[in-house]
Design a protein around this motif. Structure first.
Motif, PDB file in Angstrom:
ATOM      1  N   ARG A  41       0.902  -1.190   0.079  1.00  0.00           N
ATOM      2  CA  ARG A  41       0.169  -0.193  -0.052  1.00  0.00           C
ATOM      3  C   ARG A  41       0.734   1.741   0.309  1.00  0.00           C
ATOM      4  O   ARG A  41       0.255   2.027  -0.530  1.00  0.00           O
ATOM      5  CB  ARG A  41      -1.209   0.049   1.551  1.00  0.00           C
ATOM      6  CG  ARG A  41      -1.068   1.471   1.484  1.00  0.00           C
ATOM      7  CD  ARG A  41      -2.554   1.382   2.517  1.00  0.00           C
ATOM      8  NE  ARG A  41      -1.818   0.853   3.712  1.00  0.00           N
ATOM      9  CZ  ARG A  41      -1.604   1.457   5.146  1.00  0.00           C
ATOM     10  NH1 ARG A  41      -0.913   2.498   4.503  1.00  0.00           N
ATOM     11  NH2 ARG A  41      -0.489   1.468   6.234  1.00  0.00           N
TER      12      ARG A  41
ATOM     13  N   THR B  73      -8.368  -4.745 -10.356  1.00  0.00           N
ATOM     14  CA  THR B  73      -9.371  -5.248 -11.351  1.00  0.00           C
ATOM     15  C   THR B  73     -10.143  -3.538 -11.722  1.00  0.00           C
ATOM     16  O   THR B  73     -10.720  -2.494 -10.495  1.00  0.00           O
ATOM     17  CB  THR B  73     -10.934  -4.976 -10.225  1.00  0.00           C
ATOM     18  OG1 THR B  73      -9.978  -7.228  -9.982  1.00  0.00           O
ATOM     19  CG2 THR B  73     -11.858  -5.581 -11.489  1.00  0.00           C
TER      20      THR B  73
ATOM     21  N   LEU C  22      -9.544  -1.292  -9.123  1.00  0.00           N
ATOM     22  CA  LEU C  22      -9.342  -1.846  -7.501  1.00  0.00           C
ATOM     23  C   LEU C  22      -8.438  -3.246  -7.241  1.00  0.00           C
ATOM     24  O   LEU C  22      -8.454  -4.029  -8.187  1.00  0.00           O
ATOM     25  CB  LEU C  22     -10.479  -2.027  -7.921  1.00  0.00           C
ATOM     26  CG  LEU C  22     -10.889  -2.306  -5.865  1.00  0.00           C
ATOM     27  CD1 LEU C  22     -11.219  -1.440  -5.057  1.00  0.00           C
ATOM     28  CD2 LEU C  22     -12.287  -3.404  -5.915  1.00  0.00           C
TER      29      LEU C  22
ATOM     30  N   SER D 298      -7.017  -4.844  -4.086  1.00  0.00           N
ATOM     31  CA  SER D 298      -7.778  -5.831  -2.342  1.00  0.00           C
ATOM     32  C   SER D 298      -6.371  -6.627  -2.206  1.00  0.00           C
ATOM     33  O   SER D 298      -5.787  -7.210  -2.806  1.00  0.00           O
ATOM     34  CB  SER D 298      -8.853  -7.156  -3.026  1.00  0.00           C
ATOM     35  OG  SER D 298      -9.410  -7.605  -1.932  1.00  0.00           O
TER      36      SER D 298
ATOM     37  N   SER E 287      -9.631  -7.920   4.391  1.00  0.00           N
ATOM     38  CA  SER E 287      -8.840  -7.067   3.175  1.00  0.00           C
ATOM     39  C   SER E 287      -9.382  -5.215   3.632  1.00  0.00           C
ATOM     40  O   SER E 287     -10.434  -5.031   3.837  1.00  0.00           O
ATOM     41  CB  SER E 287      -9.002  -7.747   2.265  1.00  0.00           C
ATOM     42  OG  SER E 287     -10.473  -7.317   1.962  1.00  0.00           O
ATOM     43  N   ARG E 288      -7.924  -5.130   2.303  1.00  0.00           N
ATOM     44  CA  ARG E 288      -8.485  -3.466   2.395  1.00  0.00           C
ATOM     45  C   ARG E 288      -8.262  -3.132   0.815  1.00  0.00           C
ATOM     46  O   ARG E 288      -7.890  -3.507   0.365  1.00  0.00           O
ATOM     47  CB  ARG E 288      -7.488  -2.590   3.112  1.00  0.00           C
ATOM     48  CG  ARG E 288      -7.506  -2.691   4.835  1.00  0.00           C
ATOM     49  CD  ARG E 288      -6.699  -1.737   5.736  1.00  0.00           C
ATOM     50  NE  ARG E 288      -6.946  -0.762   5.204  1.00  0.00           N
ATOM     51  CZ  ARG E 288      -6.095  -0.254   6.241  1.00  0.00           C
ATOM     52  NH1 ARG E 288      -5.031   0.280   6.737  1.00  0.00           N
ATOM     53  NH2 ARG E 288      -6.892   1.491   6.317  1.00  0.00           N
ATOM     54  N   ASN E 289      -9.351  -2.703   0.422  1.00  0.00           N
ATOM     55  CA  ASN E 289      -9.383  -2.088  -0.857  1.00  0.00           C
ATOM     56  C   ASN E 289      -8.685  -0.674  -1.379  1.00  0.00           C
ATOM     57  O   ASN E 289      -8.816   0.132  -0.186  1.00  0.00           O
ATOM     58  CB  ASN E 289     -10.650  -2.034  -1.814  1.00  0.00           C
ATOM     59  CG  ASN E 289     -11.251  -3.157  -1.693  1.00  0.00           C
ATOM     60  OD1 ASN E 289     -10.193  -4.465  -1.398  1.00  0.00           O
ATOM     61  ND2 ASN E 289     -12.871  -3.552  -1.455  1.00  0.00           N
TER      62      ASN E 289
ATOM     63  N   THR F 117      -8.397   1.572  -4.030  1.00  0.00           N
ATOM     64  CA  THR F 117      -9.313   2.592  -5.570  1.00  0.00           C
ATOM     65  C   THR F 117      -7.972   3.122  -6.246  1.00  0.00           C
ATOM     66  O   THR F 117      -8.143   4.599  -6.111  1.00  0.00           O
ATOM     67  CB  THR F 117     -10.631   2.634  -5.130  1.00  0.00           C
ATOM     68  OG1 THR F 117     -11.365   1.991  -4.128  1.00  0.00           O
ATOM     69  CG2 THR F 117     -11.379   3.086  -6.269  1.00  0.00           C
TER      70      THR F 117
ATOM     71  N   SER G 289      -9.843   2.032   1.571  1.00  0.00           N
ATOM     72  CA  SER G 289     -10.763   1.806   2.752  1.00  0.00           C
ATOM     73  C   SER G 289     -10.207   1.426   3.152  1.00  0.00           C
ATOM     74  O   SER G 289      -8.915   1.058   4.258  1.00  0.00           O
ATOM     75  CB  SER G 289     -11.852   0.530   2.029  1.00  0.00           C
ATOM     76  OG  SER G 289     -10.877  -1.031   2.075  1.00  0.00           O
TER      77      SER G 289
END
Length: 243
Positions: A162, A190, A203, A205, A217-219, A221, A236
């Motif tokens: 991240r 995605t 996206l 994940s 999990s954390r997204n 975007t 997220s």
């Protein structure tokens, strides 16, 4: 006892990507995917605890103060012991609660392995253990701890990924360049469209902490403007997927 799929499908899909994460139990290296399956076995074994036999603290073997797997009975059913002192105790401290959960997970895992459940690598581990109380409990605790260690490693790994994304993918970067950088890092994204195609997003994940029956999990975007250039990224909150 029949083995069933107890890991959410979204987590199984994430596990298809071979994360470079491993833990070692009795000299055997287990991958992220294998440990996810192990956590599913632990949840399966939790059902056996409902039939646990109460024992006094003095009757519990060394290394199993709270919960213990004592093999199978004449009919092949798992035997679980649980200390009667738990019912009489006041609220457990954080340390005592963690130890109880570790022993509970260990007993559940051993119960499933004891009736033939689990992948060949785990069955091979179980088959090497001497069937005395200390050796059996030691393996169970190591397996339960492997789940905890892998969860910690996954959180650390995802945090690094991240931070890399937020540092490397900068505003104004073309979508094609973003896709190229993500691919070079081995990060799957995605693609989605927003509205009438005026904007689009990618996206990502990232897997997070997990324990038997609950996975997070954390997204991230990544949003692009009408010209196909990155203009913002959002992270997220942890997303639970609990059974």
């Amino acid at each position: 006892m029949t083995s069933i799929q107890l890991v959410p499908s979204a987590i199984v899909a994430a596990a298809q990507k071979r994360l470079p994460l491993y833990v070692t139990v009795e000299g055997v290296r287990l991958s992220y995917r294998q440990v996810l399956k192990l956590s599913g076995l632990a949840l399966e074994g939790a059902g056996v605890l409902r039939t646990a036999v109460k024992k006094t603290a003095a009757e519990m073997p060394p290394g199993a103060r709270d919960v213990y797997y004592d093999g199978t009975d004449a009919h092949g059913k798992p035997i679980i012991w649980i200390s009667s002192s738990l019912a009489a105790a006041p609220k457990l401290s954080n340390v005592a609660s963690a130890e109880f959960q570790r022993e509970e997970t260990a007993a559940g895992l051993l119960a499933v392995l004891g009736v033939g459940g689990g992948a060949p690598a785990l069955q091979s581990l179980y088959g090497k253990v001497r069937f005395d109380a200390n050796s059996r409990q030691k393996l169970g605790i190591e397996l339960a701890t492997a789940i905890e260690k892998m969860s910690e490693k996954v959180v650390k790994y995802s945090t690094q990924e991240r931070r890399w994304m937020f540092a490397s993918l900068t505003a104004g970067m073309p979508r094609s360049r973003v896709a190229q950088l993500l691919q070079s890092r081995g990060i799957s994204a995605t693609a989605t469209k927003v509205g009438r195609g005026v904007r689009s997003t990618m996206l990502v994940s990232l897997p997070g902490a997990f324990e038997p029956g609950c996975y997070f999990s954390r997204n991230v975007t990544i949003a692009f403007d009408a010209a196909g250039r990155l203009y913002k990224m959002d992270l997220s909150q942890p997303i639970p997927d609990c059974l």
